[in-house]
Write an enzyme that holds these catalytic residues in place. Structure first.
Site, PDB file in Angstrom:
ATOM      1  N   THR A 145       0.811  -1.209   0.000  1.00 27.42           N
ATOM      2  CA  THR A 145       0.000   0.000   0.000  1.00 27.42           C
ATOM      3  C   THR A 145       0.851   1.269   0.000  1.00 27.42           C
ATOM      4  OG1 THR A 145      -1.535  -1.237   1.362  1.00 27.42           O
ATOM      5  CG2 THR A 145      -1.866   1.128   1.253  1.00 27.42           C
ATOM      6  N   GLU A 146       0.597   2.161  -0.924  1.00 31.57           N
ATOM      7  CA  GLU A 146       1.295   3.452  -1.009  1.00 31.57           C
ATOM      8  C   GLU A 146       2.814   3.285  -1.001  1.00 31.57           C
ATOM      9  OE1 GLU A 146      -0.552   6.276  -1.332  1.00 31.57           O
ATOM     10  OE2 GLU A 146      -2.465   5.264  -1.031  1.00 31.57           O
ATOM     11  N   LEU A 147       3.294   2.171  -1.531  1.00 29.70           N
ATOM     12  CA  LEU A 147       4.731   1.847  -1.581  1.00 29.70           C
ATOM     13  C   LEU A 147       5.388   1.856  -0.194  1.00 29.70           C
ATOM     14  CD1 LEU A 147       6.002   3.613  -4.834  1.00 29.70           C
ATOM     15  CD2 LEU A 147       4.893   1.407  -4.554  1.00 29.70           C
ATOM     16  N   TRP A 298       5.397   6.577  -0.550  1.00 37.55           N
ATOM     17  CA  TRP A 298       5.569   7.543  -1.641  1.00 37.55           C
ATOM     18  C   TRP A 298       4.779   8.812  -1.373  1.00 37.55           C
ATOM     19  CZ3 TRP A 298       2.951   5.647  -6.864  1.00 37.55           C
ATOM     20  CH2 TRP A 298       1.583   5.542  -6.686  1.00 37.55           C
TER      21      TRP A 298
END
Lengths: 446, 418
Positions: A145-147, A298
């Protein structure tokens, strides 16, 4: 040879409806179907559908030399199935070309990797199965999730059996090193990492239509020229972005679609090819290890997890949620399990962020304020937790409950086993009886 | 820069927010080294803090010449001012007011409150203003709220100095949209003939522009601030002996403050929970009606009235609260949520109050949205993280709202009028 590696993230949460505290215990449906339908259909019309069509055209036009990768969260897939099935069809067609890769991630686009390793593993598995079922290919690369990434997460991922993962090329982690290489995790050298090139990705995502940017307007040949000008030994340019960049964050009138259509031509002219994360990680060796003791993502300038965990509200909500995780996994109620997934989406916690006070509320938040978001979520969660509690008596702790459930679960097998045992016992007894009887009769005959 | 200010209240003897705001504002402005403030109020009590400004009582200012000995002036007025000031003022009587009712010092009586003959009192106040304006040199006139507008206008016409009027509230706020035409007339006249208008919030600014037809360039918003708590008040501790959470409404129980919405929200919460109590502190013309309403709803066992609280009692009440609620229907600024936040009490305020323009770490609701109000009260009393976050962040936020900064903004307005 240089290669551009495109990966697009697609996610939509199940937004919660206005849920007041007097609904607790009375109303067990939490989601705002109207808003979810409207938002998804709007984004599908503006972005997903035209972008899918464009990518399909490009792949056909360049006969497979143009490639992309997607990561679509499980909750987004579910919403598409309900509200915009044509988007799924579009992805299926893309999948059929054989030049599109699908990555796996947490089913709910959740923060489970930070709180609940078992849940993380379950969700990744659930998501991988879903992708295989829908698109007929087994994902080999994991995207959290979300890097979100850290050494600890690397361990979890590797132990799940994945050897390929993508994350952010955060400046404070890389330092002078370039994100345009393959790295491996410091704690699990077998796990290869592909890093986002923030500069080039953000040029498209955030700056493409920014009039005050000194490079405006961004054209395909200029962009490719920049990429071509990177040192020749840097072979991978990883452009990771939200799929909504095409058509929604950068609306069609900014020329974003034309920009993408022109990219491959200029790339091929400059001897730059395209690849997918899986291929890139297979064909390149890691040049160095990456040590990430503090979690990165990120998001925001800080590239950390403060957007979801930055304040007390978020921390407490997440804590309350994952405290019941073990108990939920013992439950079998399907609606409960579904709500459990939907409530984990990271977006719910993002709405509670107080980071951006003053600079205007997050444009994505359906709430007037972070407090409003917290309040609504906690009311829903209170009801959910009460439902979980109602499944089994509170007095039994999880371990005991697990043992009891195992007994119940295995009772049929146990009964069968005992029955068969009984049968053999009876059988041998009968045989003995018969033999005895025979003995008697022969005696009589005598 | 010398400013002549006309006010109606000044601490410690105050009846509403106007006095608190006047004090904070003048104190904040006095931080500027070259600022000299003369503050006129109808009736000083003698125990006002005059360390940073000079207070002149309208009831100590002669309008009729009387032969008064130094000793007499000293005996009668020494508590309030230097007797020299009396004779100085007496030298500037500008017309024959012997037909007015005056005492043996040639002064008029003022109640300094909000009596029924308030229009007469404002008129008398402006007569006195003529004497004061002639007696002292100053560069700018600053009038606080409609009661003092006639005085400000008078001083302006006598001296030709620029007049700034400060709108702490309008008649539209006080009357929920049905203004008294006489008061409206005085307000409108003041605004039409002054040189600049300062409003305590954008909400008020909008009212002034739309309902008083003022040009927008003439109207500036300067948000109020709040004085830091004294150590004595900081030391007050929670007094409630019950484990229950306490949600508090504190203010005048009048139409403007929306008390009935608080009762409605309390009804919702009490029906659903048993760990939250409600307190309505203050008095006002709707108090009896509210007591009746609480009884009708059958929630009197969890709903308490305290009556009027003064001084330290206010802070004792706040410190014993878990939630502060201000459901004002129309609040030009509303300083009390800031005070609650100083005491570390999470606050719920209506979007219709001016302070919501500058506060972030509070819960904002529409005053009529009783469901949202009930929900917010429940949330703060039930989820510790919510209360904790609002308490800490709210205090941090409010500690940064300083009168000094408001004073600088006002100074810039003064400078622009020179």
């Amino acid at each position: 040879m240089k290669n551009i590696c495109f990966y697009f993230q697609i996610h939509q949460p199940f937004r919660l409806k206005r849920y007041r505290f007097f609904n607790i215990g009375r109303d067990h449906y939490y989601f705002d179907d109207y808003a979810n339908e409207e938002i998804l259909q709007q984004i599908a019309a503006r972005s997903y559908v035209p972008a899918n069509r464009m990518l399909l055209d490009l792949i056909n036009q360049y006969k497979g030399k143009f490639k992309v990768a997607f990561s679509i969260s499980g909750v987004a897939l579910e919403q598409m199935e309900i509200f915009a099935p044509e988007v799924i069809d579009g992805f299926r067609e893309l999948a059929k070309t054989g030049h599109v890769e699908f990555l796996t991630e947490t089913y709910a686009h959740s923060l489970a990797s930070l709180f609940d390793p078992e849940e993380f593993r379950n969700q990744v598995q659930q998501h991988a199965e879903r992708i295989e079922m829908l698109f007929g290919m087994k994902p080999t690369v994991l995207r959290n999730t979300e890097l979100i990434y850290s050494d600890e997460i690397a361990e979890q991922v590797y132990d799940m059996g994945y050897t390929k993962m993508i994350t952010e090329g955060a400046k404070h982690v890389l330092g002078w090193k370039s994100p345009n290489y393959v790295y491996h995790a410091a704690t699990r050298p077998g796990l290869k990492l592909l890093l986002k090139n923030s500069r080039f990705s953000d040029d498209i995502t955030y700056r493409f239509s920014n009039y005050s940017w000194h490079e405006y307007p961004l054209t395909a040949d200029k962009f490719i020229a920049w990429i071509a000008a990177t040192p020749p030994e840097e072979e991978l340019i990883n452009l990771f972005m939200n799929y909504e960049t095409l058509g929604n964050l950068q609306p069609a009138h900014t020329g974003i679609f034309e920009f993408f259509k022109a990219l491959p031509r200029f790339a091929f002219e400059n001897g730059i090819g395209f690849t997918t994360p899986g291929e890139a990680l297979d064909s390149h060796e890691a040049i160095d290890s990456m040590l990430v003791p503090n979690t990165i993502s990120w998001s925001d300038e800080e590239r950390d997890v403060s957007a979801w965990l930055g304040n007390k509200l978020q921390q407490s909500a997440l804590k309350s949620l994952y405290e019941v995780g073990e108990r939920v996994r013992l439950c079998t109620d399907r609606r409960l399990k579904q709500d459990w997934i939907y409530l984990q989406s990271s977006d719910h916690f993002y709405y509670m962020s107080t980071k951006h006070f003053g600079s205007g509320q997050s444009q994505f938040s359906p709430y007037m304020s972070p407090y409003d978001a917290f309040n609504n979520y906690m009311n829903v969660l209170s009801d959910f937790i009460a439902r979980v509690r109602a499944q089994y008596p509170d007095t039994v702790d999880n371990e005991e409950l697990n043992a009891l459930l195992t007994i119940i679960h295995n009772q049929e097998m146990e009964i069968k086993r005992l029955q068969s045992e009984l049968k053999t016992v009876i059988g041998t007894n009968e045989e003995l009886l018969v033999e005895k009887g025979k003995g008697k009769t022969t005696q009589k005959e005598k | 820069m010398k400013a002549l200010m006309f006010g109606w209240e000044f601490p410690p003897h105050i009846l509403g927010g106007l006095g608190t705001a006047s004090y904070g504002l003048t104190r904040g402005m006095a931080q500027q080294e070259d600022m000299e403030i003369t503050f006129v109020i109808p009736r000083p009590w003698g125990d006002e803090d005059q360390s940073f400004l000079k207070i002149i009582g309208a009831n100590n200012t002669p309008i009729v010449w009387r032969d008064v000995s130094w000793e007499k002036a000293q005996a009668r007025l020494g508590k309030y001012m230097d007797p020299k000031e009396y004779f100085h003022l007496r030298d500037h009587i500008y017309a024959d007011f012997s037909y007015m009712h005056t005492n043996d010092l040639g002064c008029m009586e003022f109640s300094g409150r909000y009596p029924n003959n308030i229009l007469e009192e404002t008129n008398n106040y402006s007569i006195v203003a003529g004497v004061i304006a002639r007696s002292y040199p100053f560069d700018v006139i600053h009038a606080h709220d409609w009661l003092t507008y006639p005085a400000g206008l008078h001083a302006r016409s006598v001296t030709g100095k620029p007049l700034v009027i400060h709108v702490h509230a309008t008649e539209f706020d006080r009357s929920r949209g049905k203004p008294n035409p006489i008061v409206y007339g005085i307000e409108k006249n003041g605004m039409d003939n002054c040189d600049h208008i300062i409003c305590v919030s954008n909400l008020t600014r909008k009212t002034v522009i739309e309902n008083y037809h003022q040009p927008s360039w003439k109207v500036t918003t300067v948000h109020n601030a709040v004085d830091p708590l004294s150590p004595e008040i900081e030391a007050i501790e929670r007094q409630s002996g019950l484990p229950d959470k306490v949600a508090t409404f504190l203010g005048r129980i009048t139409m403007q403050k929306g008390p009935e919405f608080f009762v409605d929200a309390a009804t919702q919460v009490i029906r659903k929970t048993d760990h939250i109590r409600f307190v309505m502190a203050g008095s006002g013309d709707m108090m009896d009606q509210m007591i009746q309403l609480v009884a009708d709803r059958g929630i009197a066992h969890k709903f308490h009235f305290t009556g009027f609280l003064r001084g330290k009692q206010v802070y004792e009440m706040l410190k014993s609260s878990d939630v502060y609620v201000m459901p004002s229907v129309s609040e030009p600024f509303g300083i009390s949520p800031l005070e609650a936040m100083q005491c570390g009490v999470p606050s719920i305020i209506s979007y219709q109050s001016g302070c919501s323009e500058i506060l972030h770490n509070v819960i904002k609701i529409d005053y009529w949205d009783v469901d949202a109000m009930a929900d917010a009260i429940y949330s703060i009393c039930t989820y510790p993280a919510m209360a904790e976050h609002l308490r800490i962040e709210g205090k941090k936020e409010v500690d940064n709202i300083k009168w000094e900064d408001a004073g600088l903004k006002i100074r810039r307005i003064y400078d622009s009028l020179m």
